[in-house]
Write a protein that holds these residues in place. Structure first.
Motif, PDB file in Angstrom:
ATOM      1  N   ASP A 176      22.547  24.764  28.404  1.00  0.00           N
ATOM      2  CA  ASP A 176      21.844  24.058  29.488  1.00  0.00           C
ATOM      3  C   ASP A 176      22.191  24.644  30.853  1.00  0.00           C
ATOM      4  OD1 ASP A 176      20.578  22.444  27.640  1.00  0.00           O
ATOM      5  OD2 ASP A 176      21.866  20.706  27.983  1.00  0.00           O
ATOM      6  N   GLN A 177      23.443  25.006  31.034  1.00  0.00           N
ATOM      7  CA  GLN A 177      23.866  25.616  32.298  1.00  0.00           C
ATOM      8  C   GLN A 177      23.161  26.962  32.491  1.00  0.00           C
ATOM      9  OE1 GLN A 177      28.031  26.844  32.529  1.00  0.00           O
ATOM     10  NE2 GLN A 177      28.096  26.177  34.664  1.00  0.00           N
ATOM     11  N   CYS A 178      23.092  27.749  31.437  1.00  0.00           N
ATOM     12  CA  CYS A 178      22.408  29.044  31.514  1.00  0.00           C
ATOM     13  C   CYS A 178      20.918  28.862  31.791  1.00  0.00           C
ATOM     14  CB  CYS A 178      22.623  29.842  30.229  1.00  0.00           C
ATOM     15  SG  CYS A 178      24.304  30.479  30.041  1.00  0.00           S
ATOM     16  N   LYS A 179      20.299  27.857  31.152  1.00  0.00           N
ATOM     17  CA  LYS A 179      18.877  27.575  31.414  1.00  0.00           C
ATOM     18  C   LYS A 179      18.673  27.222  32.881  1.00  0.00           C
ATOM     19  CE  LYS A 179      17.513  25.451  27.095  1.00  0.00           C
ATOM     20  NZ  LYS A 179      17.080  24.200  26.503  1.00  0.00           N
ATOM     21  N   ALA A 180      19.525  26.356  33.397  1.00  0.00           N
ATOM     22  CA  ALA A 180      19.394  25.932  34.799  1.00  0.00           C
ATOM     23  C   ALA A 180      19.523  27.126  35.742  1.00  0.00           C
ATOM     24  CB  ALA A 180      20.443  24.867  35.131  1.00  0.00           C
TER      25      ALA A 180
END
Length: 125
Positions: free
Chosen positions: A106-110
């Motif tokens: 999720d952090q990478c997506k953001a």
């Protein structure tokens, strides 16, 4: 220090996705041997695709090309999200490992979405 020969190495999205690759490799070491050419291989390929596409996009000449590569990286993160869910359902991952990895995904997506948005904003000024 800026790295002009490898601009992607200055990007937080690339750095965090490299961390994610390491985490995926580590966790899939414990997957069943029969998954070596199945889920393990797919997860590792999807994970490696993320920083690879960010790097390739950052090295391109146009913002439009960079956005395209970021979109591919985001797609790989979505694949990985599904593969992690499947790994949990198959009991290859415990809840704790699953949650930690999902947070990283999720952090990478953001970061990838944020980078894509900033490039779009720059293009449309």
């Amino acid at each position: 220090m800026e790295n002009s020969a490898s601009p992607h190495k200055n990007l937080e999205a690339w750095k965090k996705s490299m961390d994610l690759v390491e985490a995926i490799y580590a966790v899939t070491l414990n997957f069943p041997a029969e998954e070596k050419f199945g889920l393990t291989s797919q997860m590792r390929r999807a994970a490696v695709s993320v920083p690879s596409n960010i790097a390739e996009g950052a090295g391109r000449r146009t913002d439009k090309e960079f956005i395209n590569y970021l979109s591919i990286a985001i797609g790989s993160l979505c694949e990985l999200d599904t593969q992690l869910e499947l790994s949990k359902r198959l009991n290859y991952l415990n809840d704790n490992s699953f949650e930690k990895l999902i947070v990283q995904v999720d952090q990478c997506k953001a970061l990838a979405f944020g980078l894509r948005k900033s490039i779009l904003n720059k293009m449309h000024g």
